[in-house]
Every structure is written in structure tokens, then in C-alpha cells.
Design an enzyme around this catalytic site. Sequence first.
Site, short mmCIF file in Angstrom:
data_model
loop_
_atom_site.label_atom_id
_atom_site.label_comp_id
_atom_site.label_asym_id
_atom_site.label_seq_id
_atom_site.Cartn_x
_atom_site.Cartn_y
_atom_site.Cartn_z
N LYS A 53 0.65 -1.37 0.00
CA LYS A 53 0.21 0.26 0.66
C LYS A 53 0.96 1.27 -0.58
O LYS A 53 0.65 2.24 -0.92
CB LYS A 53 -0.75 0.10 1.52
N GLN A 97 -5.23 -1.67 8.78
CA GLN A 97 -4.48 -2.91 8.85
C GLN A 97 -5.68 -4.49 8.88
O GLN A 97 -4.97 -4.16 10.82
CB GLN A 97 -2.82 -3.54 8.74
N ASP A 120 -11.61 1.98 3.58
CA ASP A 120 -12.21 0.87 2.71
C ASP A 120 -13.75 1.08 2.95
O ASP A 120 -13.55 -0.42 2.69
CB ASP A 120 -11.31 0.34 4.75
#
Length: 286
Positions: A53, A97, A120
Site C-alpha cells: 500500500k 490493517q 476501506d
Amino acid sequence: MAKLINGKEVAASVRAKVKEETEKFTNETGIQVGLAVIIVGDNPASRIYVNNKKKACEEVGFKSYEYALPAETTQDELLELVRTLNNDETVHGILCQLPLPAHIDEKTVINEINPEKDVDAFHPVNVGKIMIGDYNFLPCTPAGCMELIHSTGISVKGKNCTVVGRSNIVGKPMAMLLLHESGTVTVCHSKTVDLKEECKRADILVAAVGVPKLIKGDMIKEGAVVIDVGMNRLPDGKLCGDVDFEQASEKASYITPVPGGVGPMTIAMLMKNTLTAAKNMAAKGK
Ligand code: NDP
């Protein structure tokens, strides 16, 4: 024989477009797009995802802020960091994460992220917006699958679509996105009685299960588009999807490989969401 849907290529073109738009946005506003990535503990798979990322951020011209916290970080400490990032105007996207260590409740942490920075799209506000079709962000993996379907030139409208898997991060939103494009959608799961029959009716089949090669050739309709979200690590270390690729390739018209299919799309869509977040905040003068 099925044509391969090249996720690496489609993802590269999404990233190239984000890069171009980011340059324009930064030139016009003077704002550098920022993505904060929080990682708690030392899960090796999470470390690889976070590094990828960060690399993607550099490529498209974002600034990435990494917060690598020790495994013993308390939930309160993590929530405090999220609140700080919510109020930091150089940060447009916040990503925590997953999975988090067992002593931290993922739902509580996700709920703390400002929905406008929730790139997200896991926050209940964003989940609800997806449900009603009025969204800022789409969850990255299902959104990536939609891009791959679009890349075939085949329309979802009126097609029988079967999604195998009903997780909150892949299966359910995937079903919703197919529905928004007027597919007739069936969602299967571990209690589905006749998985083979449900799959065989599908013009578009999306497998998001986590069981290597669960979907065999005889479960696939002739000419179907097959999207394999599964990323399963075999004992020999190789990656394998939820679809038996060799068998399915004999029946499908288009198919994604694993690796090189859905995987690269997830990060590309994250970059797209982060730019969207920055643009939305700039438009509101934040
Ligand atoms: P989850 O474990 O959260 O969900 C799996 C789903 O599959 C559940 O709904 C479960 O049913 C269903 N299922 C399990 N076994 C069967 C079976 N035998 N028949 C039918 N359905 C079954 O997984 P995720 O959605 O998080 O991930 C799915 C896969 O996608 C994994 O391999 C994961 O690694 C991969 N993935 C890949 C990403 C990428 O970027 N490429 C991103 C995210 C995930 P039930 O609800 O009844 O338990």
C-alpha cells in the site's frame, strides 16, 4: 478456452488514472493527498499488504503515513490514534490493517474512523450508503471485481450472478454492487444446499470463500465470467484461488487468475478511494 482477465493490467490503468488526477488535484489546490495506514503487531501477511500500500501511494503521488504499533497496544491507545488522525487535515484516508490482535475489538476501531476518511468503506455509515446506492466509497475488493467485470465489456444487466461467500468485506457488498447494476443475484454460503446448481446458473460467478479450488469445472456455465477472489496459501507456499482454474478455463468465457487477478485491484481501488476522500474534503473546505 477462457480469455484471461489481467488484473495487473487493469490495476495499472486504474493507478495511472489516479496518478494523473492526483497531479491535477495537487496542482489546483496545493493539497498533497495523505493516507494513514495503521498496523498493530507483526503479522507477516499484514506487513506485506502494508508495504504494498505504501509503494502504491508513492507511485500515485500520495504521502503515506505509517503507524506501526506493537502487538500489546491497548484498544484505548489505538482509538486515541484514530481520533488524532480523524482531526489531522493532512490525512485524507485512514486504514487500519486487519486482523487486529485478539484483545482489540475490530468493530469498535472501525466505528471510530471518521466515515469521510474511511477509505476501506467498512464503517457502518459507508456500508449503509452502499446499501442504498448513494456512496462516496466502495469497498476495495468488490469494487475491483466490478472493474474486472467491466473490463470484459460484458454488461451485468439482467445476468444471473452468483456470489459464493457472504462476508461483510467481500461477499455481501459484491452482491449489492451486482444488484446496483441490475444483475439477478444469488448469494451462497456454507449452508447453501446445492452449491453446484446455484453456480451452474451463473452468467457471472464470483467466488470469495477461502477454500482452495472449491469451484470445479462442472459447476460453471458454458461462457460464464468467473471472478476468483480467493487467496489461499497451499502447503507448498503457492497461492491458489477458490476456483479450479484449469477446469474452469475450459468452460468460462473470461476468468481471473490467482495471483494476478483480483489481488492487484484491491490496492488500486484503495488509491482511488483516497483521492475521492481528499477531493470531497477539499470541496467542503476541510
Ligand atoms: P470469510 O471467511 O470472511 O468468508 C468466507 C465465506 O465463504 C463465508 O460467507 C462462508 O459461509 C463461505 N463459505 C465457506 N465455506 C464454504 C463452502 N464450502 N461453500 C460455500 N460457501 C462457503 O472470507 P473473506 O470474504 O474475507 O475472504 C474470502 C476469500 O477471499 C479468502 O480466500 C481471502 O483470502 C480472499 N480475499 C482476497 C482479497 C484480495 O484482495 N484478493 C481481499 C479479501 C479477501 P458462512 O457465512 O456460512 O460461514
